[in-house]
Design a protein around this motif. Structure first.
Motif, short mmCIF file in Angstrom:
data_model
loop_
_atom_site.label_atom_id
_atom_site.label_comp_id
_atom_site.label_asym_id
_atom_site.label_seq_id
_atom_site.Cartn_x
_atom_site.Cartn_y
_atom_site.Cartn_z
N ILE A 25 0.87 -1.18 0.00
CA ILE A 25 0.00 0.00 0.00
C ILE A 25 0.90 1.23 0.00
O ILE A 25 1.83 1.31 0.81
CB ILE A 25 -0.94 0.01 1.22
N HIS A 26 0.62 2.19 -0.87
CA HIS A 26 1.54 3.30 -1.07
C HIS A 26 0.89 4.63 -0.70
O HIS A 26 0.06 5.16 -1.44
CB HIS A 26 2.01 3.32 -2.52
N PRO A 27 1.25 5.18 0.45
CA PRO A 27 0.67 6.47 0.87
C PRO A 27 1.05 7.60 -0.07
O PRO A 27 2.15 7.62 -0.62
CB PRO A 27 1.28 6.69 2.27
N VAL A 28 0.11 8.52 -0.26
CA VAL A 28 0.36 9.73 -1.02
C VAL A 28 0.06 10.91 -0.11
O VAL A 28 -1.07 11.06 0.38
CB VAL A 28 -0.53 9.80 -2.28
N LYS A 29 1.07 11.70 0.19
CA LYS A 29 0.95 12.83 1.11
C LYS A 29 0.39 12.36 2.46
O LYS A 29 -0.51 12.97 3.03
CB LYS A 29 0.07 13.93 0.52
N HIS A 30 0.91 11.23 2.92
CA HIS A 30 0.55 10.65 4.24
C HIS A 30 -0.89 10.18 4.31
O HIS A 30 -1.48 10.09 5.39
CB HIS A 30 0.81 11.66 5.37
N LEU A 44 -7.77 8.01 5.40
CA LEU A 44 -6.90 7.49 6.46
C LEU A 44 -5.57 8.23 6.39
O LEU A 44 -4.86 8.17 5.39
CB LEU A 44 -6.69 5.98 6.30
N SER A 45 -5.25 8.93 7.48
CA SER A 45 -4.04 9.76 7.52
C SER A 45 -3.01 9.18 8.48
O SER A 45 -3.36 8.61 9.52
CB SER A 45 -4.39 11.19 7.97
N PHE A 46 -1.72 9.33 8.11
CA PHE A 46 -0.63 8.87 8.95
C PHE A 46 0.01 10.06 9.67
O PHE A 46 0.10 11.16 9.11
CB PHE A 46 0.43 8.14 8.12
N TYR A 47 0.47 9.81 10.88
CA TYR A 47 1.11 10.84 11.68
C TYR A 47 2.52 10.35 12.07
O TYR A 47 2.70 9.66 13.08
CB TYR A 47 0.27 11.15 12.92
#
Length: 350
Positions: A25-30, A44-47
């Motif tokens: 899975i490849h995050p784009v802008k977190h 779904l956002s990453f911190y």
């Protein structure tokens, strides 16, 4: 396997987005499309600062282990082991458990990117087979009728089912329809280490029907307490309408009051009180195209007592008011987080 503090600390030191990359899975802008529910826009956002995530669509949150548990359908200890093996973290051998784990879980090179997955045509025959075959288990009956006190007549009418043994479900499905059709229909998913049902096990199955009374999707509600990823649908079907009990709403006279709930279990509680009710699972999931089913009706809602519940109520009202309709908010015990809990509390007081 015991997950000690050392292993927890080492796993937490790994950037969460690096773990996500190992899952294909490849995050784009977190951000990514949420793995806990279906959506078209990433929520779904990453911190990176605290190595956590949060989905602003369904409210799911947690750490890297939580995501691995969901995507690979693993227990907490096995998810920790998977991450450890992927990043070369040493785990002292404690006998056969590590060996068995390595034999079962092979390193994964790449899993399908959700953005690359195409919509699949809904296989109504296969979905109908699932609901006809997956009868309520004793565990599901205990949860629905003893723990929650929902009406058996209501659950029978809604045709709720359950999956209690993932291997048995997969084997029966393949025997009935063949592996390729099962995969194409979405009722089972294939990983490098084996086949799994679309939902976590054990799950209660909620069939979703369209206006024509044909089945459109199935939602599996995980029965073990876990707020992170309890609800999973058959992924990537060609229809996007997810209104639980829609077929009964269509048959209801417009003069009858209709109750809109955010949760499936809240809907069961309302229906068990002989109310006409539907569920639109997930805050922010009420789409503008749903308005046609509710316009001109007398609508009521018991919003959940949290931020997501308020957001859901406001969003529904905002979309309905564009077409001169609205929802009336109803109050209930503030000590209860949702209507299902309120319903259970009232049962105990009778």
């Amino acid at each position: 396997m015991h997950v000690d503090d050392y292993l927890k600390r080492k796993i937490h030191e790994i950037p969460i987005e690096s773990v996500v990359e190992r899952l294909g899975i490849h995050p784009v802008k977190h951000k990514i499309l949420c793995v806990f529910h279906q959506e078209k826009t990433p929520s779904l956002s990453f911190y990176p600062k605290n190595n956590t995530f949060k989905c602003f669509g369904c409210g799911a949150s947690g750490d890297a282990v939580t995501l691995v548990m969901q995507v690979l359908n693993l227990s907490y200890p096995n998810a920790c082991q998977w991450i450890a093996h992927q990043f070369g973290i040493y785990i002292p051998s404690n006998g056969s458990s590590n060996k068995n784990f390595r034999e079962k879980i092979k390193p994964i090179q790449k899993l399908p990117n959700k953005k690359e997955e195409r919509k699949r045509q809904t296989d109504k025959d296969v979905l109908e087979w699932v609901i006809s075959t997956a009868r309520l288990s004793s565990e599901a009956k205990h949860f629905l009728f003893e723990e929650r006190g929902y009406s058996k007549e209501v659950c029978d009418k809604l045709r709720l089912g359950s999956i209690s043994n993932k291997e048995k479900f997969v084997n029966l499905a393949i025997k009935a329809w063949g592996k390729e059709r099962c995969l194409n229909s979405g009722i089972i998913r294939e990983f490098q280490y084996g086949l799994l049902p679309f939902a976590r096990v054990p799950s209660i199955l909620f069939p979703f029907y369209g206006e024509d009374d044909t089945i459109k999707n199935i939602c599996g509600r995980y029965m073990i307490p876990d707020n992170k990823n309890r609800f999973l649908y058959i992924p990537n079907l060609d229809n996007d309408i997810k209104i639980f009990n829609l077929n009964q709403l269509i048959k209801t006279d417009v003069s009858f009051p209709v109750y809109i709930s955010e949760g499936l279990t809240d809907c069961l509680a309302l229906l068990s009180e002989s109310k006409t009710a539907v569920a639109i699972p997930g805050a922010g999931s009420f789409k503008s195209e749903y308005v046609k089913y509710f316009s001109g009706r007398r609508l009521f809602m018991y919003p959940d007592h949290d931020e997501a519940g308020r957001k859901f109520f406001d969003d529904v009202n905002k979309k309905l008011r564009k077409f001169s309709s609205f929802v009336t908010e109803l109050a209930y015990d503030l000590n209860c987080k949702d209507y299902s809990e309120y319903y259970k509390k009232r049962l105990t007081l009778r």
